[in-house]
Design a protein around this motif. Structure first.
Motif, short mmCIF file in Angstrom:
data_model
loop_
_atom_site.label_atom_id
_atom_site.label_comp_id
_atom_site.label_asym_id
_atom_site.label_seq_id
_atom_site.Cartn_x
_atom_site.Cartn_y
_atom_site.Cartn_z
N HIS A 114 0.84 -1.19 0.00
CA HIS A 114 0.00 0.00 0.00
C HIS A 114 0.88 1.24 0.00
O HIS A 114 2.03 1.21 0.43
N SER A 115 0.29 2.33 -0.47
CA SER A 115 1.00 3.61 -0.36
C SER A 115 0.90 4.08 1.08
O SER A 115 -0.08 3.81 1.77
N CYS A 116 1.95 4.76 1.52
CA CYS A 116 2.06 5.10 2.93
C CYS A 116 2.69 6.49 3.06
O CYS A 116 3.83 6.69 2.63
N ASP A 117 1.95 7.42 3.62
CA ASP A 117 2.46 8.78 3.77
C ASP A 117 3.66 8.87 4.71
O ASP A 117 4.43 9.82 4.64
N LEU A 118 3.84 7.88 5.57
CA LEU A 118 4.98 7.91 6.49
C LEU A 118 6.32 7.80 5.76
O LEU A 118 7.34 8.20 6.31
N VAL A 119 6.32 7.27 4.54
CA VAL A 119 7.57 7.12 3.79
C VAL A 119 7.61 8.04 2.57
O VAL A 119 8.35 7.81 1.62
N ALA A 120 6.84 9.12 2.61
CA ALA A 120 6.82 10.11 1.53
C ALA A 120 8.17 10.81 1.42
O ALA A 120 8.97 10.81 2.37
N ASP A 121 8.43 11.40 0.26
CA ASP A 121 9.68 12.11 0.00
C ASP A 121 9.73 13.37 0.86
O ASP A 121 8.94 14.29 0.65
N ARG A 122 10.62 13.38 1.84
CA ARG A 122 10.73 14.50 2.77
C ARG A 122 12.20 14.90 2.94
O ARG A 122 13.08 14.06 2.88
N THR A 123 12.38 16.18 3.24
CA THR A 123 13.70 16.68 3.57
C THR A 123 13.62 17.32 4.95
O THR A 123 12.91 18.32 5.12
N PRO A 124 14.30 16.77 5.95
CA PRO A 124 14.26 17.39 7.27
C PRO A 124 14.98 18.73 7.23
O PRO A 124 16.11 18.82 6.76
N VAL A 125 14.31 19.76 7.67
CA VAL A 125 14.91 21.09 7.74
C VAL A 125 14.72 21.63 9.15
O VAL A 125 13.71 21.38 9.79
N PRO A 126 15.69 22.35 9.67
CA PRO A 126 15.56 22.87 11.03
C PRO A 126 14.65 24.09 11.08
O PRO A 126 14.64 24.91 10.16
N SER A 127 13.91 24.19 12.15
CA SER A 127 13.15 25.42 12.41
C SER A 127 14.16 26.51 12.80
O SER A 127 15.34 26.22 13.04
N ALA A 128 13.69 27.73 12.88
CA ALA A 128 14.59 28.84 13.23
C ALA A 128 15.33 28.56 14.54
O ALA A 128 16.53 28.82 14.66
N GLY A 129 14.64 28.00 15.52
CA GLY A 129 15.25 27.72 16.81
C GLY A 129 16.23 26.56 16.81
O GLY A 129 16.98 26.38 17.76
N GLN A 130 16.20 25.74 15.76
CA GLN A 130 17.06 24.56 15.69
C GLN A 130 18.19 24.68 14.67
O GLN A 130 18.97 23.76 14.49
N ARG A 131 18.29 25.82 14.00
CA ARG A 131 19.32 25.99 12.96
C ARG A 131 20.72 25.75 13.48
O ARG A 131 21.58 25.26 12.75
N GLY A 132 20.97 26.06 14.73
CA GLY A 132 22.29 25.88 15.31
C GLY A 132 22.71 24.42 15.42
O GLY A 132 23.89 24.13 15.60
N ARG A 133 21.76 23.49 15.27
CA ARG A 133 22.09 22.06 15.31
C ARG A 133 22.63 21.55 13.98
O ARG A 133 23.05 20.41 13.88
N TYR A 134 22.59 22.41 12.94
CA TYR A 134 23.09 22.06 11.61
C TYR A 134 24.33 22.90 11.31
O TYR A 134 24.35 24.10 11.62
N PRO A 135 25.34 22.32 10.67
CA PRO A 135 26.52 23.12 10.31
C PRO A 135 26.13 24.27 9.37
O PRO A 135 25.27 24.12 8.51
N ASP A 136 26.77 25.41 9.56
CA ASP A 136 26.48 26.60 8.75
C ASP A 136 26.56 26.32 7.26
O ASP A 136 25.80 26.89 6.48
N ARG A 137 27.47 25.46 6.85
CA ARG A 137 27.65 25.21 5.41
C ARG A 137 26.41 24.64 4.74
O ARG A 137 26.30 24.67 3.52
#
Length: 190
Positions: free
Chosen positions: A74-97
């Motif tokens: 079956h098709s399943c929305d849980l495995v849809a094409d997604r890109t995790p992006v940080p919210s404004a408050g979480q940007r510091g958890r990702y390298p600046d580059r």
């Protein structure tokens, strides 16, 4: 207690004749990749095949299912094409580059703070009283997120965990220990 084994597969090669952003389904090579994957997985006692709604993932599931005719899918929305992006408050958890690249992720693919991907891990990464094998036909970043979670790596570490088309990544859950990465990006059948 039972064990859970997730077989994570990136869809077959996409037919990009219609353009990079179009979801034109599988190329001829993508169909061959899916067929080889299906032949490799014939002996696995899958409970289900879950696939995203994209044409390339659906067509990959169609081809694989010819080798697993008894397995529901079956098709399943849980495995849809997604890109995790940080919210404004979480940007510091990702390298600046990576910030500029993450800012360019299209709205329809954005998964702020990986909320949907965390829900997918919580849904599929559980054990029960019986052993369970599940096949997830999905996308590169979804698999990267599962691997990142399994390795307890930093939040941003899904970036760069690239999957070949129809490669096989296997993650194993036991009730009494953290998840284990069994294989990563295995292309032996291709």
């Amino acid at each position: 207690m039972g064990r859970t084994r997730l077989y994570l597969v990136r869809h077959g090669e996409q037919d990009i004749a219609a353009g990079v952003r179009a979801d034109g389904g599988l190329s001829p090579l993508g169909r061959e990749q899916a067929d080889r994957l299906g032949r490799r997985l014939r002996g696995v006692p899958f409970a289900a095949i879950h696939h995203s709604r994209s044409a390339r993932a659906t067509q990959t599931a169609d081809v694989v299912a010819t080798h697993l005719p008894q397995v529901p899918r079956h098709s399943c929305d849980l495995v849809a094409d997604r890109t995790p992006v940080p919210s404004a408050g979480q940007r510091g958890r990702y390298p600046d580059r990576w910030h500029a690249w993450l800012d360019g992720v299209p709205d329809d693919e954005r998964d702020e703070d990986a909320t949907a991907l965390q829900a997918a891990v919580a849904h599929f990464g559980v054990t029960s009283d019986v052993d369970r094998h599940e096949l997830l036909i999905t996308h590169n970043f979804v698999i990267g997120w599962f691997v990142r979670h399994t390795l307890d790596a930093p939040t941003w570490r899904w970036i760069g965990l690239n999957q070949a088309n129809c490669a096989l990544t296997i993650v194993h859950w036991d009730s009494d220990r953290p998840p284990t990465l069994v294989s990563f990006n295995d292309t032996g059948h291709l």
